[in-house]
Design a protein around this motif. Structure first.
Motif, mmCIF file in Angstrom:
data_model
loop_
_atom_site.group_PDB
_atom_site.id
_atom_site.type_symbol
_atom_site.label_atom_id
_atom_site.label_comp_id
_atom_site.label_asym_id
_atom_site.label_seq_id
_atom_site.Cartn_x
_atom_site.Cartn_y
_atom_site.Cartn_z
ATOM 1 N N ASP A 168 -3.233 -16.003 4.821
ATOM 2 C CA ASP A 168 -4.885 -15.986 5.307
ATOM 3 C C ASP A 168 -4.815 -14.605 5.989
ATOM 4 O O ASP A 168 -5.945 -14.258 6.494
ATOM 5 N N CYS A 169 -4.054 -13.936 6.152
ATOM 6 C CA CYS A 169 -3.628 -12.644 6.644
ATOM 7 C C CYS A 169 -3.490 -11.909 5.534
ATOM 8 O O CYS A 169 -3.600 -10.414 6.189
ATOM 9 N N VAL A 170 -3.958 -11.021 4.627
ATOM 10 C CA VAL A 170 -3.940 -10.838 3.068
ATOM 11 C C VAL A 170 -4.848 -10.868 2.381
ATOM 12 O O VAL A 170 -5.871 -11.883 2.277
ATOM 13 N N ALA A 171 -5.513 -9.848 1.859
ATOM 14 C CA ALA A 171 -6.918 -9.487 1.405
ATOM 15 C C ALA A 171 -6.467 -8.957 0.164
ATOM 16 O O ALA A 171 -5.866 -7.806 -0.430
ATOM 17 N N ALA A 172 -7.076 -9.212 -1.148
ATOM 18 C CA ALA A 172 -7.214 -8.415 -2.471
ATOM 19 C C ALA A 172 -9.186 -8.684 -2.620
ATOM 20 O O ALA A 172 -9.578 -9.595 -2.198
ATOM 21 N N SER A 214 -0.594 -5.116 -4.471
ATOM 22 C CA SER A 214 -0.196 -4.116 -4.487
ATOM 23 C C SER A 214 0.122 -3.792 -3.424
ATOM 24 O O SER A 214 1.416 -3.565 -3.402
ATOM 25 N N CYS A 215 -0.097 -3.691 -1.995
ATOM 26 C CA CYS A 215 0.580 -2.776 -1.123
ATOM 27 C C CYS A 215 1.575 -4.072 -0.580
ATOM 28 O O CYS A 215 2.094 -3.484 -0.139
ATOM 29 N N ILE A 216 1.267 -5.028 -0.231
ATOM 30 C CA ILE A 216 1.580 -6.189 0.048
ATOM 31 C C ILE A 216 2.997 -6.254 -1.217
ATOM 32 O O ILE A 216 3.782 -6.075 -0.059
ATOM 33 N N LEU A 217 2.042 -6.477 -2.420
ATOM 34 C CA LEU A 217 3.540 -6.903 -3.391
ATOM 35 C C LEU A 217 4.745 -5.725 -3.366
ATOM 36 O O LEU A 217 5.658 -6.027 -3.544
ATOM 37 N N PHE A 218 4.448 -4.524 -3.348
ATOM 38 C CA PHE A 218 5.080 -3.815 -3.389
ATOM 39 C C PHE A 218 6.350 -3.783 -2.559
ATOM 40 O O PHE A 218 7.318 -3.349 -2.173
ATOM 41 N N ILE A 223 -0.543 -3.882 7.296
ATOM 42 C CA ILE A 223 -0.504 -2.720 6.192
ATOM 43 C C ILE A 223 -2.118 -2.021 5.885
ATOM 44 O O ILE A 223 -2.766 -3.198 5.080
ATOM 45 N N ASP A 224 -2.104 -1.210 5.697
ATOM 46 C CA ASP A 224 -3.668 -0.791 5.128
ATOM 47 C C ASP A 224 -5.023 -1.167 6.025
ATOM 48 O O ASP A 224 -5.867 -0.763 4.456
ATOM 49 N N MET A 225 -4.916 -1.532 6.591
ATOM 50 C CA MET A 225 -6.197 -2.010 7.593
ATOM 51 C C MET A 225 -7.174 -1.694 7.866
ATOM 52 O O MET A 225 -8.047 -1.383 8.336
ATOM 53 N N HIS A 262 2.882 3.439 -2.291
ATOM 54 C CA HIS A 262 2.055 1.633 -2.498
ATOM 55 C C HIS A 262 2.988 0.779 -1.409
ATOM 56 O O HIS A 262 2.096 0.458 -0.338
ATOM 57 N N SER A 263 3.879 1.595 -1.947
ATOM 58 C CA SER A 263 5.218 0.379 -0.863
ATOM 59 C C SER A 263 4.939 1.270 0.890
ATOM 60 O O SER A 263 5.107 1.752 1.100
ATOM 61 N N SER A 264 4.921 0.377 1.719
ATOM 62 C CA SER A 264 5.759 0.514 3.364
ATOM 63 C C SER A 264 6.700 1.336 3.675
ATOM 64 O O SER A 264 7.044 2.135 4.281
ATOM 65 N N PHE A 265 7.340 1.835 2.364
ATOM 66 C CA PHE A 265 9.184 2.067 2.494
ATOM 67 C C PHE A 265 9.345 2.950 1.949
ATOM 68 O O PHE A 265 10.563 4.343 2.348
#
Length: 204
Positions: free
Chosen positions: A161-165, A140-144, A23-25, A111-114
């Motif tokens: 280890d595969c998410v970032a803020a 944000s986008c991971i949470l939504f 997501i958003d990488m 924000h949401s992938s859906f």
């Protein structure tokens, strides 16, 4: 939903109980706070790249879900070219996580992938029950996306280890929330047994 055409007109050859979302990488990081996000994003990207290789070796489909950053005439190829070639802060992300020809792509406006995307339809045809969410930002986008996945009864993994803020505390707080309220598995990617996960989910 009971699809009449089970192969989505021949364009979705895969069937998998598990799918990996990135997501958003593909991101230029040219926004306030992008400088602070750069290093956490780099670390996450390196872990995601390893996880992606492991997933594809097991036939798990990889879906890039990427913000269109308000570029309503853009497509994903244009977004990748922009990050790779325009001298932006996030150029390294496209080099670490370059999409491949057999990866799926979903562009999202919010924000949401859906939200207002084709992701729901794609996952129906893939017959997916478990989503592995990776990318940014965690709070944000991971949470939504995780919230919407939970509402659709998906099982959820969010490798820590595969998410970032922008700040580590934002990631830690968001992961704790998603683990507690959404039942998300936040096991680090190196400890994620993808083969067993596929077998377990297929029995659900």
């Amino acid at each position: 939903m009971n699809p009449k055409d089970t192969d989505l007109h021949g364009n979705v050859p895969d069937t998998s109980p598990v799918a990996l979302l990135i997501i958003d990488m593909i991101n230029d990081l040219e926004f306030p706070g992008g400088d602070e996000l750069a290093e956490p994003a780099r670390v996450a990207a390196e872990h995601i790249a390893v996880l992606k290789r492991r997933a594809k070796a097991l036939g798990i489909p990889v879906i890039y879900v990427n913000d269109n950053f308000g570029r309503w005439r853009s497509d994903f190829k244009e977004a990748v070219d922009h990050v790779r070639n325009d001298g932006v802060r996030g150029e390294f992300l496209a080099s670490i996580l370059s999409p491949e020809s057999d990866d799926y792509v979903v562009l999202k406006p919010k924000h949401s992938s859906f939200y207002v995307t084709t992701l729901d339809t794609l996952l129906v045809y893939l017959q997916t029950k478990h989503l592995i969410l990776t990318g940014m930002t965690t709070d944000s986008c991971i949470l939504f996306t995780a919230n919407d996945a939970y509402m659709r009864d998906f099982n959820i993994s969010i490798p820590s280890d595969c998410v970032a803020a922008i700040k580590p505390t934002y990631t830690n707080d968001a992961l704790a929330y998603m683990k507690r309220l959404l039942g998300a598995d936040v096991t680090p990617s190196s400890q994620l047994d993808l083969a067993t996960l596929c077998q377990d989910v297929s029995l659900v």
